[in-house]
Design an enzyme around this catalytic site. Structure first.
Site, mmCIF file in Angstrom:
data_model
loop_
_atom_site.group_PDB
_atom_site.id
_atom_site.type_symbol
_atom_site.label_atom_id
_atom_site.label_comp_id
_atom_site.label_asym_id
_atom_site.label_seq_id
_atom_site.Cartn_x
_atom_site.Cartn_y
_atom_site.Cartn_z
ATOM 1 N N THR A 1 8.712 5.430 -10.258
ATOM 2 C CA THR A 1 9.018 6.467 -9.463
ATOM 3 C C THR A 1 8.603 7.823 -9.717
ATOM 4 O OG1 THR A 1 10.923 8.037 -8.322
ATOM 5 C CG2 THR A 1 11.318 6.614 -10.056
ATOM 6 N N ASN B 1 12.794 2.036 -2.571
ATOM 7 C CA ASN B 1 11.890 1.166 -1.485
ATOM 8 C C ASN B 1 12.465 0.522 -0.308
ATOM 9 O OD1 ASN B 1 10.029 1.873 -3.761
ATOM 10 N ND2 ASN B 1 9.896 0.014 -4.797
ATOM 11 N N ASP C 1 11.077 -2.096 0.919
ATOM 12 C CA ASP C 1 10.271 -3.252 0.983
ATOM 13 C C ASP C 1 11.074 -4.747 0.829
ATOM 14 O OD1 ASP C 1 10.587 -3.390 -1.742
ATOM 15 O OD2 ASP C 1 8.621 -2.599 -2.092
ATOM 16 N N PRO D 1 0.804 -1.289 -0.321
ATOM 17 C CA PRO D 1 0.113 0.033 -0.043
ATOM 18 C C PRO D 1 0.815 1.182 -0.015
ATOM 19 C CG PRO D 1 -0.139 -1.092 2.375
ATOM 20 C CD PRO D 1 0.781 -2.217 1.096
ATOM 21 N N CYS E 1 20.112 -1.018 17.230
ATOM 22 C CA CYS E 1 19.466 -0.101 18.442
ATOM 23 C C CYS E 1 19.715 1.275 17.999
ATOM 24 C CB CYS E 1 20.446 -0.621 19.326
ATOM 25 S SG CYS E 1 20.237 0.334 21.005
HETATM 26 P P1 CNA Z 1 5.577 8.041 -5.481
HETATM 27 O O1 CNA Z 1 5.941 9.328 -5.380
HETATM 28 O O2 CNA Z 1 4.479 7.391 -4.677
HETATM 29 O O3 CNA Z 1 5.694 7.719 -7.139
HETATM 30 C C1 CNA Z 1 5.330 6.548 -7.637
HETATM 31 C C2 CNA Z 1 5.341 6.500 -8.994
HETATM 32 O O4 CNA Z 1 4.900 5.291 -9.800
HETATM 33 C C3 CNA Z 1 4.382 7.568 -9.651
HETATM 34 O O5 CNA Z 1 4.814 8.368 -10.949
HETATM 35 C C4 CNA Z 1 3.288 6.471 -10.164
HETATM 36 O O6 CNA Z 1 2.449 7.225 -11.257
HETATM 37 C C5 CNA Z 1 3.894 5.466 -10.629
HETATM 38 N N1 CNA Z 1 3.390 4.257 -10.341
HETATM 39 C C6 CNA Z 1 2.496 3.631 -9.599
HETATM 40 N N2 CNA Z 1 2.123 2.258 -9.874
HETATM 41 C C7 CNA Z 1 2.576 2.044 -11.235
HETATM 42 C C8 CNA Z 1 2.790 0.723 -11.980
HETATM 43 N N3 CNA Z 1 2.125 -0.311 -11.615
HETATM 44 N N4 CNA Z 1 3.401 1.020 -12.935
HETATM 45 C C9 CNA Z 1 4.020 2.099 -13.397
HETATM 46 N N5 CNA Z 1 4.186 3.141 -12.598
HETATM 47 C C10 CNA Z 1 3.586 3.054 -11.269
HETATM 48 O O7 CNA Z 1 6.903 6.997 -5.049
HETATM 49 P P2 CNA Z 1 8.466 7.182 -5.078
HETATM 50 O O8 CNA Z 1 8.868 5.789 -4.785
HETATM 51 O O9 CNA Z 1 8.929 8.122 -6.176
HETATM 52 O O10 CNA Z 1 8.503 7.951 -3.754
HETATM 53 C C11 CNA Z 1 9.467 8.109 -2.914
HETATM 54 C C12 CNA Z 1 9.046 7.656 -1.398
HETATM 55 C C13 CNA Z 1 8.039 6.497 -1.522
HETATM 56 C C14 CNA Z 1 10.252 6.772 -0.971
HETATM 57 O O11 CNA Z 1 10.830 7.378 0.177
HETATM 58 C C15 CNA Z 1 9.682 5.227 -0.741
HETATM 59 O O12 CNA Z 1 10.430 4.869 0.540
HETATM 60 C C16 CNA Z 1 8.292 5.579 -0.270
HETATM 61 N N6 CNA Z 1 7.402 4.459 -0.371
HETATM 62 C C17 CNA Z 1 8.118 3.134 -0.711
HETATM 63 C C18 CNA Z 1 7.043 1.975 -0.618
HETATM 64 C C19 CNA Z 1 7.637 0.780 -0.782
HETATM 65 O O13 CNA Z 1 8.865 0.258 -0.347
HETATM 66 N N7 CNA Z 1 7.176 -0.333 -1.414
HETATM 67 C C20 CNA Z 1 5.951 2.029 -0.773
HETATM 68 C C21 CNA Z 1 5.164 3.456 -0.675
HETATM 69 C C22 CNA Z 1 6.249 4.482 -0.531
#
Ligand code: CNA
Length: 396
Positions: A218, A127, A129, A53, A154
């Site tokens: 991203t 990420n 995860d 999520p 820690c």
């Molecule tokens: P973001 O800002 O949420 O951007 C996500 C990008 O991916 C957007 O441009 C979306 O349009 C695009 N997108 C979403 N789903 C898809 C898909 N299925 N196919 C293609 N494109 C898609 O996320 P960023 O990673 O750029 O932002 C950085 C933050 C969010 C970091 O600090 C992460 O740690 C943090 N984050 C990480 C997770 C994880 O570890 N999975 C989850 C949620 C947030």
């Protein structure tokens, strides 16, 4: 981001390196062997199809979980000062996100495939995860720019904390404490107010030495990560596989845009390179990861429940022992101080209101059977030995 999408790519600028700024042109470049030092840059978008999520979306169960914990603001869950005061919301999130619950996507397997083919120079991911690891990308090929659940330590004495222990605590929804100083333990995810990992700074110029840059999933809005694609040299092809156009990609002569879902994008690219079958086979192998981990988590939870049960049994046994010892001590005291006055124990027992059989029963078995008289023995109790209350009930 929205504006970027509507900005047309200047098709009049001819590519310097690629034969064309298309999927085919890209595949041709890769197949020719010119791409042997590929850097991949990823974000949350490559894990959404795994079901991870979005932290901020109010529709997700995760947000609802956090809201239930009365956070002052959503980001507080990743705020180090808040964590020191109240680590529970973070551990609620950790329980949801902890590696093992989610299967890597085919996009994660694509990065593994690049590694298997000896083409991956480095993966930079935002990420936390660990799905790249779970897909089989080795540790030395990954720069987790915002940290991850891969290591924990820690927050006070910085000692590393064992992985098995944190897994057990997270499965049991408990907050782990340092074995050395009892400080709070935290997975090495970068919180607000913390430095990015050293590995990020050590490798941030690496894109300069790459011959292909793949950016996926991203928004490229978080700095300094967002500056990485710009660290490639002019003429190095860059491809963006994302739902939307971001980070100025598409503006350079050798940029290729594959806009849409990243799982679809990597499949199309793999197919164009003649790797689709291999990719699907690699991805099929990841199905077992979730199965194994879920079983392990169940085992760990069951183990911690068993341990809790054992503790409870130990506690009760101790209490019963103490009661028995006390009762023995009390009996001995009664016997030594009162009983010896009489030569006939049975007679004395009767005179103290005890059935002669009851004392010997306790003495023989050494337990409390005489206290919990069975229903059967109650029924056969002669009227002369019935208690006052029994007699009242019988109307005697
Ligand atoms: P973001 O800002 O949420 O951007 C996500 C990008 O991916 C957007 O441009 C979306 O349009 C695009 N997108 C979403 N789903 C898809 C898909 N299925 N196919 C293609 N494109 C898609 O996320 P960023 O990673 O750029 O932002 C950085 C933050 C969010 C970091 O600090 C992460 O740690 C943090 N984050 C990480 C997770 C994880 O570890 N999975 C989850 C949620 C947030």
């Amino acid at each position: 981001m929205g504006n970027e999408e509507s900005t047309p790519i200047d098709e009049s600028v001819p590519p310097q390196t690629l034969t064309s700024r298309t999927l085919e042109g890209l595949a041709e470049y890769i197949k020719s062997g010119k791409a042997s030092r590929i850097v991949v840059m990823t974000g949350a978008g490559i894990s959404t199809s795994a079901g991870i999520p979005d932290f901020r979306s109010p529709e997700t169960g995760l947000y609802a979980n956090l809201a239930r914990l009365n956070l002052p603001y959503a980001e507080a869950v990743f705020d180090i000062s808040f964590f020191k005061e109240n680590p529970e919301p973070f551990y609620t999130l950790a329980h949801e996100l902890y590696p093992g619950k989610y299967r890597p996507t085919i996009t994660h397997s694509f990065i593994r495939l690049l590694h298997d083919k000896g083409l991956l120079l480095k993966l930079f991911t935002q990420n936390i995860d660990c799905l790249e690891r779970e897909a089989g990308v080795p540790d030395d090929k990954i720069v987790e720019a915002h940290g991850s659940f891969a290591r924990q330590s820690c927050i006070e004495c910085k000692q590393p904390y064992p992985e098995d222990d944190i897994k057990r605590h997270i499965a049991a929804k408990e907050i782990p404490r340092c074995h050395h100083c009892k400080g709070l333990v935290k997975p090495e995810i970068v919180f607000f107010g913390e430095q990015l990992p050293q590995a990020f700074f050590e490798n941030r110029t690496l894109p300069m030495h790459s011959d292909l840059c793949i950016v996926m999933g991203t928004s490229l809005t978080v700095q300094p990560f967002a500056s990485l694609p710009g660290a490639t040299l002019e003429g190095t092809p860059r491809v963006l596989i994302n739902k939307e156009r971001v980070g100025g990609l598409g503006n350079s002569a050798d940029d290729v845009l594959l806009l849409g879902d990243c799982d679809d994008g990597v499949k199309r690219l793999a197919e164009a390179c003649g790797w689709l079958e291999e990719l699907e086979k690699l991805w099929a192998e990841t199905a077992r990861i979730v199965r194994d981990e879920v079983q392990l988590a169940r085992h760990e939870t069951a183990k911690s429940k068993d341990e809790a049960l054992e503790d409870e049994i130990d506690k009760l046994t101790k209490e019963v022992d103490e009661t028995l010892n006390l009762s023995k001590w009390h009996k001995e005291k009664v016997r030594s101080e009162i009983m010896p006055r009489s030569a006939n124990g049975a007679e004395d027992a009767a005179s103290y209101g005890l059935r002669s059989g009851s004392r010997s029963h306790e003495d023989e078995k050494g337990n409390l059977g005489h206290v919990f008289v069975s229903e059967a023995s109650k029924e056969t109790q002669p009227s002369s030995t019935k208690s006052v209350s029994d007699r009242k009930e019988d109307g005697e």
